[in-house]
Design an enzyme around this catalytic site. Structure first.
Site, PDB file in Angstrom:
ATOM      1  N   LYS A 129       0.866  -1.185   0.000  1.00 52.01           N
ATOM      2  CA  LYS A 129       0.000   0.000   0.000  1.00 52.01           C
ATOM      3  C   LYS A 129       0.897   1.228   0.000  1.00 52.01           C
ATOM      4  O   LYS A 129       2.071   1.151   0.375  1.00 52.01           O
ATOM      5  CB  LYS A 129      -0.882  -0.007   1.258  1.00 52.01           C
ATOM      6  CG  LYS A 129      -2.092   0.875   1.179  1.00 52.01           C
ATOM      7  CD  LYS A 129      -3.261   0.221   0.468  1.00 52.01           C
ATOM      8  CE  LYS A 129      -4.420   1.183   0.300  1.00 52.01           C
ATOM      9  NZ  LYS A 129      -5.635   0.532  -0.190  1.00 52.01           N
ATOM     10  N   ASP A 169      -7.051   4.633  -4.317  1.00 51.18           N
ATOM     11  CA  ASP A 169      -7.717   4.471  -3.021  1.00 51.18           C
ATOM     12  C   ASP A 169      -8.311   5.844  -2.724  1.00 51.18           C
ATOM     13  O   ASP A 169      -8.539   6.631  -3.666  1.00 51.18           O
ATOM     14  CB  ASP A 169      -6.705   4.042  -1.930  1.00 51.18           C
ATOM     15  CG  ASP A 169      -7.381   3.634  -0.614  1.00 51.18           C
ATOM     16  OD1 ASP A 169      -7.974   2.546  -0.565  1.00 51.18           O
ATOM     17  OD2 ASP A 169      -7.336   4.404   0.361  1.00 51.18           O
TER      18      ASP A 169
HETATM   19  P1  NAP Z   1     -13.102   8.041  -2.171  1.00 49.25           P
HETATM   20  O1  NAP Z   1     -13.616   7.897  -3.551  1.00 49.25           O
HETATM   21  O2  NAP Z   1     -12.044   9.038  -1.897  1.00 49.25           O
HETATM   22  O3  NAP Z   1     -14.369   8.309  -1.221  1.00 49.25           O
HETATM   23  C1  NAP Z   1     -14.274   8.377   0.167  1.00 49.25           C
HETATM   24  C2  NAP Z   1     -15.600   8.894   0.664  1.00 49.25           C
HETATM   25  O4  NAP Z   1     -15.681   8.788   2.077  1.00 49.25           O
HETATM   26  C3  NAP Z   1     -15.838  10.366   0.330  1.00 49.25           C
HETATM   27  O5  NAP Z   1     -17.197  10.530   0.021  1.00 49.25           O
HETATM   28  C4  NAP Z   1     -15.495  11.059   1.663  1.00 49.25           C
HETATM   29  O6  NAP Z   1     -16.126  12.314   1.814  1.00 49.25           O
HETATM   30  C5  NAP Z   1     -16.056  10.062   2.620  1.00 49.25           C
HETATM   31  N1  NAP Z   1     -15.533  10.186   3.975  1.00 49.25           N
HETATM   32  C6  NAP Z   1     -14.259  10.313   4.373  1.00 49.25           C
HETATM   33  N2  NAP Z   1     -14.207  10.353   5.729  1.00 49.25           N
HETATM   34  C7  NAP Z   1     -15.490  10.227   6.151  1.00 49.25           C
HETATM   35  C8  NAP Z   1     -16.095  10.181   7.433  1.00 49.25           C
HETATM   36  N3  NAP Z   1     -15.376  10.257   8.546  1.00 49.25           N
HETATM   37  N4  NAP Z   1     -17.456  10.039   7.491  1.00 49.25           N
HETATM   38  C9  NAP Z   1     -18.203   9.948   6.371  1.00 49.25           C
HETATM   39  N5  NAP Z   1     -17.669   9.987   5.138  1.00 49.25           N
HETATM   40  C10 NAP Z   1     -16.338  10.125   5.038  1.00 49.25           C
HETATM   41  O7  NAP Z   1     -12.522   6.642  -1.622  1.00 49.25           O
HETATM   42  P2  NAP Z   1     -12.969   5.177  -2.025  1.00 49.25           P
HETATM   43  O8  NAP Z   1     -12.070   4.689  -3.093  1.00 49.25           O
HETATM   44  O9  NAP Z   1     -14.416   5.122  -2.208  1.00 49.25           O
HETATM   45  O10 NAP Z   1     -12.563   4.359  -0.709  1.00 49.25           O
HETATM   46  C11 NAP Z   1     -13.415   4.269   0.425  1.00 49.25           C
HETATM   47  C12 NAP Z   1     -12.942   3.152   1.352  1.00 49.25           C
HETATM   48  O11 NAP Z   1     -12.918   1.912   0.634  1.00 49.25           O
HETATM   49  C13 NAP Z   1     -11.537   3.312   1.921  1.00 49.25           C
HETATM   50  O12 NAP Z   1     -11.489   2.701   3.194  1.00 49.25           O
HETATM   51  C14 NAP Z   1     -10.690   2.500   0.958  1.00 49.25           C
HETATM   52  O13 NAP Z   1      -9.462   2.077   1.528  1.00 49.25           O
HETATM   53  C15 NAP Z   1     -11.621   1.327   0.728  1.00 49.25           C
HETATM   54  N6  NAP Z   1     -11.367   0.559  -0.500  1.00 49.25           N
HETATM   55  C16 NAP Z   1     -11.388   1.166  -1.717  1.00 49.25           C
HETATM   56  C17 NAP Z   1     -11.180   0.412  -2.869  1.00 49.25           C
HETATM   57  C18 NAP Z   1     -11.275   1.020  -4.235  1.00 49.25           C
HETATM   58  O14 NAP Z   1     -11.242   0.254  -5.204  1.00 49.25           O
HETATM   59  N7  NAP Z   1     -11.449   2.316  -4.380  1.00 49.25           N
HETATM   60  C19 NAP Z   1     -10.900  -0.960  -2.759  1.00 49.25           C
HETATM   61  C20 NAP Z   1     -10.910  -1.562  -1.497  1.00 49.25           C
HETATM   62  C21 NAP Z   1     -11.147  -0.787  -0.375  1.00 49.25           C
HETATM   63  P3  NAP Z   1     -15.428  13.692   1.357  1.00 49.25           P
HETATM   64  O15 NAP Z   1     -15.904  13.896  -0.052  1.00 49.25           O
HETATM   65  O16 NAP Z   1     -15.963  14.675   2.328  1.00 49.25           O
HETATM   66  O17 NAP Z   1     -13.949  13.493   1.479  1.00 49.25           O
END
Ligand code: NAP
Length: 452
Positions: A129, A169
């Site tokens: 990561k 991510d």
């Molecule tokens: P992302 O597109 O950056 O979206 C993150 C979202 O979470 C945004 O809407 C953000 O809001 C919101 N957020 C952040 N902190 C928060 C809080 N304390 N309370 C409520 N909402 C909050 O990221 P993502 O790719 O969707 O990833 C989300 C999660 O999934 C992470 O844990 C990541 O490690 C995991 N994940 C992602 C993938 C992938 O393929 N993308 C794969 C496996 C796991 P704002 O707009 O206000 O920042």
């Protein structure tokens, strides 16, 4: 610590001593170790070969300076990280996170989780990561590009198709992957498509990669629900976040007949009794890069709840499924109890470690379904693996075929977890099933490869 196995206890103490202050990393290790007593008892050879000690120590950690120039001509400095955790099963694989909260311990927690998650997919992928404390919010396209170019100027020495394959991510989507890949190509003079995944369709990406984590989360939940004769059809659902994972989880829930009545961002939540309008959500969050409050302003019956977590929306009407898809430790004990008081059947972690350990104990202590992140959200990295397969064979699959492969992989992960839980006398315990199945696969490969 109630562990009975001596190796499990002493290794955890050593992890605390060697990684001071890295609380998220400690939490991730603790959560896996909680399941390992019976495995270490059954396999004394793991202790003899120091598998546990080795698995907690990253093979390599790179920390570097990322200097770049902002739109006002000022020099900015961020810190970059890449933690190459374990390559027993294949090249390191795992995303990059750009967020001001990112510390080395954050990257180590995510890398550690990734090792077992990748093992669960059944694909030949090691775990790693990376990321930076860079905050993309409010930055112009030009600033994002210059930051990504500077980040890759150092990172390119440490990655490669057979070495380490990053992806996106939090804070790293297709735009950032484009700038990162462009700089890699420029510096190496190689069009090495499978050095990074999450690429755009026109330049080596795979259909379904954006959808994969959210869709996979829902597929896994569907299999869990089926074990109790239930389905998404007609279920009321809450999804936290409104980013990549949340968006496509909502889409798939709606396709399966469920209704997502709430989602959120880091500032607040929306309750929408008619079901989240995805087109509007996309316009607000992805196109305009606005706050989610704007969604509520434009949707007649929706309400914005400032500062509150989305789980409180369950106070408006009962919900049956909770999908935390935002960030780590976003769902605490009070939220867990609140959800249980409002009709909850199942929780599945679309994000990494979104439930605090105490909240997880509340859920696993009662008779509901609980799917841990390393199994539930593995569809993202699995589809990255499929992107690498297409790149290697210079091929591009159809959406239907790719989704079918994703669905098969999620079914495989679900049955691996379920069977392992049964084998260890804990049917329905997906936490134990995921930890033990992932750990055992990596441990066996490490034994076979010798002390390295
Ligand atoms: P992302 O597109 O950056 O979206 C993150 C979202 O979470 C945004 O809407 C953000 O809001 C919101 N957020 C952040 N902190 C928060 C809080 N304390 N309370 C409520 N909402 C909050 O990221 P993502 O790719 O969707 O990833 C989300 C999660 O999934 C992470 O844990 C990541 O490690 C995991 N994940 C992602 C993938 C992938 O393929 N993308 C794969 C496996 C796991 P704002 O707009 O206000 O920042």
């Amino acid at each position: 610590m109630s562990w009975t196995n001596e190796t499990v206890r002493t290794t955890y103490e050593e992890v605390l001593r060697r990684n001071p202050g890295e609380t998220e990393f400690h939490q991730a290790v603790h959560e896996v170790f909680d399941s390992l007593d019976p495995v270490l008892d059954k396999h004394p050879e793991y202790a003899e070969h120091a598998i546990l000690e080795r698995i907690c120590e990253p093979e390599r950690q790179v920390v570097f300076r990322v200097p770049w120039v902002d739109d006002n001509g000022r020099v900015q400095i961020n810190r970059g990280f890449r933690v190459q955790f374990n390559s027993a099963l294949g090249p390191y694989k795992g995303g990059l996170r750009f967020h001001p909260s990112v510390l080395l311990g954050t990257v180590k927690f995510l890398g550690f989780e990734q090792v077992f998650k990748n093992a669960l997919t059944g694909l030949p992928l090691g775990g790693g990561k990376g990321g930076s404390d860079f905050d993309p919010k409010g930055r112009s396209d030009g600033e994002i590009m210059r930051f990504c170019q500077s980040f890759m100027t150092e990172l390119h020495r440490h990655i490669g198709e057979y070495v380490d394959v990053p992806a996106g991510d939090i804070g790293v989507g297709m735009r950032e992957i484009g700038y990162l890949f462009g700089q890699y190509k420029r510096m190496t003079n190689r069009y090495e498509s499978s050095v990074i995944t999450g690429k755009g369709l026109d330049w080596g990406g795979s259909v379904m990669r954006p959808e994969a984590t959210g869709y996979g989360t829902v597929f896994f939940t569907q299999h869990m629900l089926a074990t109790r004769g239930r389905s998404f059809d007609g279920a009321r659902v809450l999804v936290s976040g409104s980013g990549n994972v949340a968006h496509f989880a909502i889409e798939k829930v709606h396709q399966l007949g469920g209704i997502v009545v709430g989602c959120s961002d880091s500032a607040g939540s929306v309750y929408d009794p008619d079901g989240i309008d995805l087109e509007l959500l996309h316009q607000v969050k992805q196109v305009e890069r606005e706050r989610i409050s704007v969604y509520a302003e434009r949707r007649p019956r929706a309400r914005y709840i400032a500062g509150a977590t989305v789980w409180r929306v369950a106070g408006e009407e009962d919900v049956q499924v909770a999908l935390p898809c935002a960030t780590q430790n976003e769902l605490d004990t009070d939220d867990a109890k609140f959800l249980l008081d409002h009709g909850l059947w199942a929780v599945a972690e679309g994000a990494n470690m979104p439930c605090t350990p105490e909240a997880t104990s509340v859920f696993t202590g009662v008779d509901i379904l609980f799917g841990p992140g390393k199994a539930v959200n593995a569809g993202g990295v699995a589809t990255s693996g499929l992107e690498m397969q297409q790149n290697a064979s210079r091929d591009a699959w159809t959406a239907a075929y790719t989704e079918q492969r994703l669905a098969e992989i999620m079914e495989g992960i679900h049955s691996r977890c379920a069977h392992t839980a049964e084998e260890y006398g804990r049917p329905g315990d997906y936490v134990l099933g995921a930890n033990v199945a992932g750990f055992a696969k990596v441990a066996e490969a490490m034994l076979a490869l010798g002390v390295i």
